[in-house]
Design a protein around this motif. Structure first.
Motif, PDB file in Angstrom:
ATOM      1  N   GLU A 207       2.895   7.897  -3.825  1.00  0.00           N
ATOM      2  CA  GLU A 207       1.442   7.258  -4.068  1.00  0.00           C
ATOM      3  C   GLU A 207       0.369   8.219  -4.241  1.00  0.00           C
ATOM      4  O   GLU A 207      -0.957   7.750  -4.408  1.00  0.00           O
ATOM      5  CB  GLU A 207       0.795   6.202  -2.984  1.00  0.00           C
ATOM      6  CG  GLU A 207       1.736   4.966  -3.209  1.00  0.00           C
ATOM      7  CD  GLU A 207       1.074   3.857  -2.335  1.00  0.00           C
ATOM      8  OE1 GLU A 207       0.551   2.864  -2.936  1.00  0.00           O
ATOM      9  OE2 GLU A 207       1.657   3.790  -1.072  1.00  0.00           O
TER      10      GLU A 207
ATOM     11  N   HIS B  15      -4.689   5.973   2.738  1.00  0.00           N
ATOM     12  CA  HIS B  15      -4.297   4.570   2.299  1.00  0.00           C
ATOM     13  C   HIS B  15      -3.413   3.978   3.453  1.00  0.00           C
ATOM     14  O   HIS B  15      -2.500   4.789   3.888  1.00  0.00           O
ATOM     15  CB  HIS B  15      -3.347   4.767   0.958  1.00  0.00           C
ATOM     16  CG  HIS B  15      -2.683   3.541   0.603  1.00  0.00           C
ATOM     17  ND1 HIS B  15      -3.349   2.183   0.519  1.00  0.00           N
ATOM     18  CD2 HIS B  15      -1.500   3.620   0.176  1.00  0.00           C
ATOM     19  CE1 HIS B  15      -2.412   1.493   0.308  1.00  0.00           C
ATOM     20  NE2 HIS B  15      -1.229   2.153   0.029  1.00  0.00           N
TER      21      HIS B  15
ATOM     22  N   HIS C 203      -1.974  -0.386   4.902  1.00  0.00           N
ATOM     23  CA  HIS C 203      -1.900  -1.839   4.708  1.00  0.00           C
ATOM     24  C   HIS C 203      -2.400  -2.688   6.037  1.00  0.00           C
ATOM     25  O   HIS C 203      -1.605  -3.295   6.301  1.00  0.00           O
ATOM     26  CB  HIS C 203      -0.528  -2.242   4.280  1.00  0.00           C
ATOM     27  CG  HIS C 203       0.081  -1.208   3.243  1.00  0.00           C
ATOM     28  ND1 HIS C 203       1.434  -0.863   3.119  1.00  0.00           N
ATOM     29  CD2 HIS C 203      -0.421  -0.686   2.044  1.00  0.00           C
ATOM     30  CE1 HIS C 203       1.659  -0.158   2.159  1.00  0.00           C
ATOM     31  NE2 HIS C 203       0.661   0.038   1.456  1.00  0.00           N
TER      32      HIS C 203
ATOM     33  N   HIS D 234      -2.156  -5.433  -2.372  1.00  0.00           N
ATOM     34  CA  HIS D 234      -1.383  -4.269  -1.751  1.00  0.00           C
ATOM     35  C   HIS D 234      -1.985  -3.693  -0.668  1.00  0.00           C
ATOM     36  O   HIS D 234      -1.500  -3.890   0.398  1.00  0.00           O
ATOM     37  CB  HIS D 234      -1.658  -3.098  -2.927  1.00  0.00           C
ATOM     38  CG  HIS D 234      -0.945  -1.924  -2.577  1.00  0.00           C
ATOM     39  ND1 HIS D 234      -1.110  -0.754  -3.609  1.00  0.00           N
ATOM     40  CD2 HIS D 234      -0.555  -1.311  -1.511  1.00  0.00           C
ATOM     41  CE1 HIS D 234      -0.547   0.297  -3.087  1.00  0.00           C
ATOM     42  NE2 HIS D 234      -0.057  -0.233  -1.989  1.00  0.00           N
TER      43      HIS D 234
END
Ligand code: ZN
Length: 343
Positions: A150, A169, A171, A231
């Motif tokens: 990513e 980043h 989740h 996401h």
């Protein structure tokens, strides 16, 4: 005959401010001279000492010779960045913002260079040696493990937002819940969120693709956190990887608080336009972007988007008048049966 270069000659060259790269490549160098040269090259490749953990250096780019790029990657300042990435990864894992090998982190260390996390590794158990060095096209320039899949999104953020030193980043479940239903968290409820977070929502695209990164990068001019639909979340900071991670904690705690608020059966008390204006002023002094800065007070506290969701989340209380006769009849029936058996 090939010239012989001694350590003394190199010392004198350096003292006079000369450049070791002007020395003849075909010369014979004494062992001491080789050591001195190596030190000098490392010094030249090293970014200037900085009190921040960014190690950002405009001096080094992907166009520099490989030896200089390798020296940067092996430098103390880069080691510090790698250690900080490991620490932030550990915190993300402990707080359950990542699972499996999910999540990724990048820190700018040169004009178009970033240190980033590897692929297929739990963020909770990374070692500095696991880190990778990439250019802004995503090409891996150093590191033994493969870079995160990513990475393009991180690099596109850095390319679009020159102030972005670090990107994180992950989740986190509460914030990701908002991203899944396509809802930006409501505003005007908690001061810290108003001051430190500027959240936007990007539409869904396949993770790791240029299209995904572009949609996020389009938003980082005015926002420091982007919810990615279905996401997760990405945040950037002009200071450090820890600061980018703080954005994540602030957002996740806030989303959790909003969900609790929504279940209490009472409409929340929100800030007045004047109160929110005061908070935005503080935000401006901290140089944190927000599209509402400069917006007229009357338009600052529009929470209508989320209120229907809140009302739906509060179940109607049971009406005792309806349930009472049923319950009484049931108790009476059970009592009658027990009494029958006792006879
Ligand atoms: Zn992801």
């Amino acid at each position: 005959m090939r010239p012989v270069i001694t350590a003394k000659q190199i010392e004198e060259l350096l003292k006079s401010g000369g450049d070791v790269r002007t020395l003849p490549a075909d010369a014979i160098y004494t062992p001491l001279a080789v050591d001195l040269l190596r030190d000098a090259e490392r010094q030249a490749a090293r970014p200037p000492a900085s009190p921040s953990d960014s190690a950002a250096s405009k001096a080094i780019s992907s166009k520099n010779p490989k030896a200089e790029i390798d020296a940067l990657f092996a430098s103390k300042s880069c080691l510090h960045v790698k250690e900080q990435i490991c620490e932030v990864g550990r915190r993300m894992w402990q707080r359950e913002y990542v699972d499996g090998n999910g999540g990724n982190i990048a820190v700018r260390v040169g004009e178009d260079l970033a240190v980033c996390t590897p692929t297929l590794v739990s963020k909770g158990f990374m070692h500095p040696d696991d880190m990778c060095l990439v250019d802004f096209d995503g090409n891996q320039l150093a590191g033994t493990k493969g870079r995160t899949s990513e990475i393009l999104m991180h690099l596109q953020i850095m390319a679009r937002q020159p102030r972005a030193v670090a990107t994180v980043h992950c989740h986190p479940p509460y914030a990701t819940g908002f991203a899944i239903v396509g809802l930006e968290p409501p505003t005007c409820l908690v001061p810290e969120y108003e001051i430190f977070a500027s959240v936007a929502l990007a539409p869904y695209r396949t993770p790791g693709t240029l299209g995904m990164g572009k949609l996020v990068a389009d938003l980082v001019d005015q926002h420091n956190i982007v919810l990615m639909a279905n996401h997760g979340v990405v945040a950037w900071s002009p200071k450090s990887v820890e600061d980018a991670y703080f954005k994540m904690e602030i957002l996740e705690a806030y989303c959790r608080t909003v969900l609790v608020t929504a279940q209490l059966g009472k409409p929340p008390n929100t800030f007045t336009p004047q109160q929110i204006q005061d908070l935005l002023q503080i935000k401006q002094t901290l140089d944190i972007p927000d599209p509402r800065i400069g917006v007229k007070e009357a338009n600052l506290c529009d929470n209508t988007d989320w209120r229907p969701g809140v009302q739906c989340a509060v179940p109607a209380p049971p009406r005792p008048a309806e349930s009472a006769p049923d319950t009484e009849a049931l108790i009476q029936a059970i009592t009658d049966r027990i009494m029958e058996q006792l006879k």
